[in-house]
Each structure stands twice: as C-alpha cells, then as structure tokens.
Design a protein around this motif. Structure first.
Motif, PDB file in Angstrom:
ATOM      1  N   MET A 201      34.803  35.132  37.459  1.00 13.60           N
ATOM      2  CA  MET A 201      35.707  36.264  37.766  1.00 13.60           C
ATOM      3  C   MET A 201      35.031  37.223  38.510  1.00 13.60           C
ATOM      4  O   MET A 201      35.899  37.949  39.360  1.00 13.60           O
ATOM      5  CB  MET A 201      36.614  36.493  36.459  1.00 13.60           C
ATOM      6  CG  MET A 201      37.356  35.701  35.904  1.00 13.60           C
ATOM      7  SD  MET A 201      38.841  35.105  36.868  1.00 13.60           S
ATOM      8  CE  MET A 201      39.841  36.684  37.115  1.00 13.60           C
ATOM      9  N   ASP A 202      33.722  37.526  38.237  1.00 14.95           N
ATOM     10  CA  ASP A 202      33.354  38.702  38.983  1.00 14.95           C
ATOM     11  C   ASP A 202      33.108  38.404  40.436  1.00 14.95           C
ATOM     12  O   ASP A 202      32.514  39.165  41.132  1.00 14.95           O
ATOM     13  CB  ASP A 202      32.140  39.346  38.334  1.00 14.95           C
ATOM     14  CG  ASP A 202      31.023  38.274  38.077  1.00 14.95           C
ATOM     15  OD1 ASP A 202      31.120  37.089  38.793  1.00 14.95           O
ATOM     16  OD2 ASP A 202      30.125  38.835  37.545  1.00 14.95           O
ATOM     17  N   ALA A 203      33.174  37.095  40.756  1.00 13.96           N
ATOM     18  CA  ALA A 203      32.812  36.706  42.142  1.00 13.96           C
ATOM     19  C   ALA A 203      34.133  36.400  43.076  1.00 13.96           C
ATOM     20  O   ALA A 203      33.930  36.076  44.090  1.00 13.96           O
ATOM     21  CB  ALA A 203      31.876  35.420  42.291  1.00 13.96           C
ATOM     22  N   VAL A 204      35.158  36.589  42.317  1.00  7.52           N
ATOM     23  CA  VAL A 204      36.485  36.449  43.138  1.00  7.52           C
ATOM     24  C   VAL A 204      36.734  37.529  43.793  1.00  7.52           C
ATOM     25  O   VAL A 204      36.661  38.604  43.313  1.00  7.52           O
ATOM     26  CB  VAL A 204      37.598  36.120  42.104  1.00  7.52           C
ATOM     27  CG1 VAL A 204      38.920  36.295  42.773  1.00  7.52           C
ATOM     28  CG2 VAL A 204      37.285  34.850  41.337  1.00  7.52           C
ATOM     29  N   VAL A 205      37.266  37.391  45.118  1.00  7.73           N
ATOM     30  CA  VAL A 205      37.741  38.388  46.186  1.00  7.73           C
ATOM     31  C   VAL A 205      38.858  39.264  45.196  1.00  7.73           C
ATOM     32  O   VAL A 205      39.817  38.592  44.611  1.00  7.73           O
ATOM     33  CB  VAL A 205      38.112  37.879  47.352  1.00  7.73           C
ATOM     34  CG1 VAL A 205      39.067  39.008  48.260  1.00  7.73           C
ATOM     35  CG2 VAL A 205      37.114  37.411  48.266  1.00  7.73           C
ATOM     36  N   SER A 206      38.911  40.466  45.278  1.00 10.60           N
ATOM     37  CA  SER A 206      39.717  41.262  44.437  1.00 10.60           C
ATOM     38  C   SER A 206      41.186  41.166  44.599  1.00 10.60           C
ATOM     39  O   SER A 206      42.014  41.160  43.485  1.00 10.60           O
ATOM     40  CB  SER A 206      39.575  42.654  44.504  1.00 10.60           C
ATOM     41  OG  SER A 206      39.562  43.052  45.885  1.00 10.60           O
ATOM     42  N   ASP A 207      41.701  40.712  45.849  1.00 10.97           N
ATOM     43  CA  ASP A 207      43.037  40.215  45.884  1.00 10.97           C
ATOM     44  C   ASP A 207      43.645  39.150  45.079  1.00 10.97           C
ATOM     45  O   ASP A 207      44.548  39.091  45.011  1.00 10.97           O
ATOM     46  CB  ASP A 207      43.326  40.116  47.405  1.00 10.97           C
ATOM     47  CG  ASP A 207      44.570  40.800  48.183  1.00 10.97           C
ATOM     48  OD1 ASP A 207      45.091  41.686  47.569  1.00 10.97           O
ATOM     49  OD2 ASP A 207      45.032  40.380  49.228  1.00 10.97           O
ATOM     50  N   GLU A 209      42.020  38.138  42.189  1.00 12.49           N
ATOM     51  CA  GLU A 209      41.415  38.495  40.755  1.00 12.49           C
ATOM     52  C   GLU A 209      42.545  38.096  39.750  1.00 12.49           C
ATOM     53  O   GLU A 209      42.378  37.117  38.804  1.00 12.49           O
ATOM     54  CB  GLU A 209      41.093  39.851  40.620  1.00 12.49           C
ATOM     55  CG  GLU A 209      40.293  40.085  39.204  1.00 12.49           C
ATOM     56  CD  GLU A 209      38.898  39.307  39.464  1.00 12.49           C
ATOM     57  OE1 GLU A 209      38.534  38.657  40.335  1.00 12.49           O
ATOM     58  OE2 GLU A 209      38.090  39.396  38.281  1.00 12.49           O
ATOM     59  N   TYR A 239      33.002  48.076  36.859  1.00 14.27           N
ATOM     60  CA  TYR A 239      33.465  46.674  36.612  1.00 14.27           C
ATOM     61  C   TYR A 239      34.917  46.542  36.204  1.00 14.27           C
ATOM     62  O   TYR A 239      35.821  45.496  35.918  1.00 14.27           O
ATOM     63  CB  TYR A 239      32.744  45.720  35.698  1.00 14.27           C
ATOM     64  CG  TYR A 239      31.485  45.722  36.028  1.00 14.27           C
ATOM     65  CD1 TYR A 239      30.965  45.250  37.309  1.00 14.27           C
ATOM     66  CD2 TYR A 239      30.310  46.181  35.262  1.00 14.27           C
ATOM     67  CE1 TYR A 239      29.757  45.183  37.771  1.00 14.27           C
ATOM     68  CE2 TYR A 239      28.787  46.208  35.543  1.00 14.27           C
ATOM     69  CZ  TYR A 239      28.532  45.886  36.850  1.00 14.27           C
ATOM     70  OH  TYR A 239      27.342  45.519  37.055  1.00 14.27           O
ATOM     71  N   ALA A 241      37.801  46.603  37.523  1.00 17.20           N
ATOM     72  CA  ALA A 241      38.717  45.971  38.543  1.00 17.20           C
ATOM     73  C   ALA A 241      38.645  44.666  38.161  1.00 17.20           C
ATOM     74  O   ALA A 241      39.859  43.845  38.000  1.00 17.20           O
ATOM     75  CB  ALA A 241      38.155  45.903  40.042  1.00 17.20           C
ATOM     76  N   VAL A 242      37.751  43.796  37.606  1.00 15.54           N
ATOM     77  CA  VAL A 242      37.519  42.671  37.222  1.00 15.54           C
ATOM     78  C   VAL A 242      38.155  42.740  36.009  1.00 15.54           C
ATOM     79  O   VAL A 242      38.961  41.664  35.670  1.00 15.54           O
ATOM     80  CB  VAL A 242      36.030  42.285  36.766  1.00 15.54           C
ATOM     81  CG1 VAL A 242      35.875  40.705  36.338  1.00 15.54           C
ATOM     82  CG2 VAL A 242      35.471  42.356  38.115  1.00 15.54           C
ATOM     83  N   GLY A 245      42.167  42.864  36.816  1.00 17.16           N
ATOM     84  CA  GLY A 245      42.675  41.411  36.920  1.00 17.16           C
ATOM     85  C   GLY A 245      42.969  40.252  36.025  1.00 17.16           C
ATOM     86  O   GLY A 245      43.775  39.658  36.048  1.00 17.16           O
TER      87      GLY A 245
END
Lengths: 346, 346
Positions: A201-207, A209, A239, A241-242, A245
């Motif tokens: 999940m931490d490597a996913v583009v935030s849009d 997530e 973190y 945001a991770v 999402g």
C-alpha cells in the motif's frame, strides 16, 4: 474486478509453494522474512536453500532448486536482506539455477530483480518471472466507496512498526481455529510473501490508495472475514495518507488498535508525541465511519515484548479496566487474547 | 533540500515564459488550460500558436516558434485538450518546429509526450526537454513533520472540483495586491502550468505524499505567505489520502473551505452526502493540528456560478451570519472577498 467472490485477482497473487532462499547469511537478524514465512506459512514452504557460507536455517529441509520443484515449489523467495537491501553477487548463480529448474523469483529487497542483468537474461531464456513485491499491480482503479459484502477487520496503530502485521496474522489464525472462513490480507512486503499475495500500500500512487484497498478485500460471503494488515498511523505526520486511504478503502466493520507501551514519541520524530489509544479509537471511528458507519473498536493489541510476564500482565489488566475493552498481547495469547478475538467476532 | 529560502527546487520549476499552443482547436471548452494561463499568467506568456483549422484564441499575439523564442519564450505549453487527452497527429510538426527553435515542450495531457516517437527523436537531436506535468519530480523525501518558517494557507473542500485552485489563485492575487510577499503553490497540472512549477500531488506515491507537500512550501521569511492549492477532500472516499497528506505536509496556519452550494452528494458517488462546511472546518482543524497546532479557518469560498447575483449575495450573507466567518465568492469579489482576505491575514 471479476474475481470470484472473496478471491483476489490473479495479478495480486504469488506463485506458491515456496523454496526459501537464505543466501550467504550468517546473522539471524538478516533472515527475518525467512523466519516469518516459516512461522506463518510453513505449509506453503517446501524447503530452504543457502549458498556457500550460509549458517542460518529456518528449520526446513535443505533442497536444491530441482528437488524443490519436484516437491511442488513454484517459486524461490529471497528470505534474507543484507545491508543496503541489494542482491549479492554471490546469490546470482543460485537464483539463475532456480529459474532453470522452473521456479519464479520473488523479492522484497530495495534493489529490483530487474536491475540485475544476469537475472533478466535468465528470465528471458527460461520464461520464469521476476516478481518484486514492492511493485504494486497494474491497473488499480480509483476508489468508488461501494459497500462490499462480507466482514472486515483492520489493524490500526498509535504509530508504525509496532505489531499491526503480527496482530492481524494472530487474529487470522485464531479466527480459522474457530472454524471461521477468513483471509489475511497483506499490505506490506513481508505480509504479502506470507499471504501469497496482496498490495504494497505504501508504494501505490496516492490517487489510487483507497481503490487499492478496495480490490484487496473484494466482495465475499456474508460470514467471511478479511483480516487486513494496517500500515502507518493516521497520527503519523509522514504516513497518514497511506493509513487513511487504507481505512477508507477497507471499510472495516471492526478495528484493533496496536500499541507499544514503551514508545513515547513517533518513531524517528522526537517532537511528535505518540497519540493515546483513546485518541486513535476516536479518530479511527470518525474517519472510518465515512465508508462504514457501523465501524467499531474490537479491542487493543499491546506489544509488551520489552516487559517481563508479571509487568505485562499487570499492564494488560490495567488497560482493560481503564478502556473498558479487551486488551491482549497476541504473542502472549491466553484468556486475554481469547477475549479480544471473541469481542471482534461479537 | 538546499533551495534558497522560499524558492522551490529546480526540479519543481518549469521553463518560462511560454508560447501557448492551441492546436487545431475549434471549441473554446477544449482550451481551458490556455484561457487559465492567459487569465493568471499573462505576464509569462509571450504569444500563442495554432495550426491549420484552429479558430480559438487566448487573446495573445500570434507568434511562430522562432518569433516566440526571439521574444524570450523558453517553452511551448500545450494549452488545449481533445477527447481522450491524446497528442494529435496534426500537432506534431508544430511541436517539432518549436523544439528546433529552442523551446522545451510542456504538456498536462493523459498521453505522455515521450510516447510520441517523433517528439522523442526531436528532443534527442535538439536537446530540448519533453516535460509532462503529470509526472512528479524524482527524489521526493519521506515527510519529517518539521515546522518550517513562513506562513501558509491551504484551500480545502467539501469535495473535489469546486474551486480550490481558483480560490488559492484569487487569494494570492489579493495578497500580492496588498504588498505581501506571497507565492501560489500548485498541486495539479493546470495550477503547475500557471505557477510555473509545483507537484502533481495525486500522482505522488502515497508514502511520499506528506514529504512532497513539505518540499512544495519550503522554509521562507517569517512574513512570506504560501497560498497552496488544495486537492480532493478529506471526506471524499476515493481521494482523502491525497488530501490528508497535503494537509499534514502543508502544515497550514490558515485554511479556507471551498464549497459549491448546488452540490448535494460527492461527485460521481450518489450514496455519499456532501459534508457540511462545519464538518470540514472541524475535521480539518483536528487533523491539521497534528503538524500545526495553531491552524485556524480563515473563512469560506462559495462557488455561486450557478446563481444569479441577488441569490448569490443573499446566500453569502446568510452563510456569513450562520457560520460567524467571512464568506465570499472570489469570482464575484467585492467587500465580502476583502473581508475574507483580511481575516486570513489577521
């Protein structure tokens, strides 16, 4: 996503069973992934393999790649790290031999498998895959917020790196032991190897997530539980945001707060006090109710690894009385952990 | 980051001034980016260029690439979109000519410039750059939560796509008109072209979201203001991760809530009611106080574009009385907007 109900899409799953690769490791501390796999996925590990100089063992039979393939293995997992997270020169011949024996290679190291020319070349001539579990799957959709069938539990934390993966795994094991249809849903590299699939999940583009969290726990039968590994903390300034999402997309019915009572500040951030367990409960309910108005706290998981038995039991009891919720250390188990499991299922 | 105080790192800035490219566009609706640039960055646009068939104009002098270069232009900006966001065959010759004249090419289209072989080849032989503003800069750090010098204002919203960029631009213009040292900090593609730099926050990997917001508004003199374009909404089930990372990393002193009174549900999500302005104020303060305990709401920006003058003024007055805060529509300006600006600066 047209995956069968409760099942992850093929792009999110790893080829199992595994042959565990230990490299030339001499320090147990560098073999945490291998030990985690031996602890939590022993039924999906056919054996282990080291190269010259290796002195650690995960307690599995030593097999050559060809022997492992004959025993059913479909991939070799790099179960060790070294300083810098690189792929050592001395490992390459064994990894190539594994591909030639018909195994895919799985890695969670910082260095990408595809950055090693000899591995790329071997992949080309054998047709075996190089799978970096730090790389999210392609084609993650934007979140849609739709309520999915089945039940979900998410582990959340007062900070990162204090037991969210372990707690979700222990709860999954306890649910299964009670005859409940349940899946552990992994969101970090070690968890993904243990589960045989998942999304980093931490490597996913935030849009994307929340959308990633949605496909990680698909529609399932009404009595099915997904036990979802949490990431970070909504109170962590780096973190959150991770974490948000993942919370929105997971739409958990139940969450368990993971906490390390010895920690006073956010890891690596001296000026940020650790939030209290009550603050985490309150804010998780407030934010999580956006996608699941029925969200509730199932209890608290305390990481008491720095304490003696007496001190840990006293703290667990005191916290239970103070919070009015089940509190347990899953590693210590016992009646306290049973009460936590029962309250999550209540 | 060792950028001079208040200045963005070079990797976050675009080459200006611009030549605006209008392609073969015949519908004004497809030229929104060009019109936005002509509205907000006219002093950094030397002229415009169309190809055969183009009937729209941003009101700038028509210049060839060579004339634009001679007038100081350093880049050509694609200021139009067509259906699908692709780079039209009929544009390629003009874009190649621009590179041969010494201009870099800037695009915010879905199709990457680097996916067009003729442009890649022209870039190679001219040395001019192909810049996709949807691509985040390399080497974004993990957030550290450190309090930075200078003052910051962030626009937030009850949802996405209802005026956060416009509000930040209008506040920036008003701050500058009052003699205040201020920068508009862009977080989306159109804003980035207007500002001449920024970070597409929705394209940043979630682990780095707060860190990206931190480098977007670096240390600055104590009386300097950054006006930061908001993204999404902490109440949006798809995009809240973007919004929270931006809020934590921006550590705003002041935020302005942007709202469209005609909207009842989250855009594209019928089952999610729009949050109230009060809910957004309350949750933004709660979450934002993690990295800036002094965060406060400066007021509300209403998008009344669907209303007549009388209806809009009545609503603005009623909302001001109800909330006890300045409320204005920046497009209508007037005393209400002045009051909003003054309260943000108070």
């Amino acid at each position: 996503m047209n995956a069968p109900i409760g099942r992850l899409a093929d792009s999110l799953t790893l080829p199992q069973p595994y042959l565990l690769f230990l490299g030339d490791t001499t320090e147990a501390g560098y073999a945490k992934t291998a030990f985690g796999l031996a602890d939590w996925a022993a039924d999906r590990c056919v054996g282990e393999l080291g190269v010259a100089g290796c002195t650690v063992s995960a307690g599995l039979p030593r097999l050559s790649p060809a022997e492992a393939r004959a025993a059913g293995a479909r991939s070799l997992v790099i179960g060790v790290a070294n300083q810098g997270g690189v792929i050592s020169e001395s490992w390459v011949a064994a990894l190539v031999e594994a591909m030639e024996a018909g195994l895919d290679i799985i890695s969670g190291l910082h260095t990408r498998l595809t950055s090693v020319p000899a591995l790329v070349e071997a992949s080309r001539h054998t047709g075996q895959r190089l799978i970096d579990v730090r790389t999210p799957p392609p084609s993650i959709p934007i979140g849609n917020g739709r309520k999915r069938s089945g039940k979900r539990l998410l582990t959340v934390g007062t900070d990162c790196a204090l037991g969210k993966k372990y707690t979700a795994l222990a709860l999954h094991r306890a649910f299964v032991a009670r005859g409940i249809d349940a899946d552990f849903r992994a969101t970090g590299q070690t968890g993904i190897m243990i589960a045989g699939g998942g999304i980093p999940m931490d490597a996913v583009v935030s849009d994307f997530e929340a959308g990633a969290a949605e496909i990680l726990s698909p529609d399932a039968p009404d009595d099915h539980w997904d036990l979802i590994e949490g990431q970070g903390s909504i109170f962590n300034p780096a973190y959150a945001a991770v974490s948000l999402g993942l919370l929105h997309g997971s739409q958990p019915d139940v969450f368990v707060v993971c906490h390390d009572p010895s920690r006073r500040v956010i890891l690596g951030m001296e000026s940020f006090a650790l939030p209290s367990i009550e603050e985490v409960i309150d804010l998780t309910i407030r934010l999580g109710s956006r996608t699941n108005p029925a969200i509730r706290c199932g209890g608290v998981s305390l990481n008491t690894s720095s304490m003696g038995v007496g001190e840990a039991e006293a703290l667990i009891g005191a916290e239970r009385r103070r919070l009015g919720l089940p509190v347990a250390d899953p590693i210590r188990g016992g009646a306290a952990f049973d009460a936590l499991v029962e309250n999550c299922l209540a």
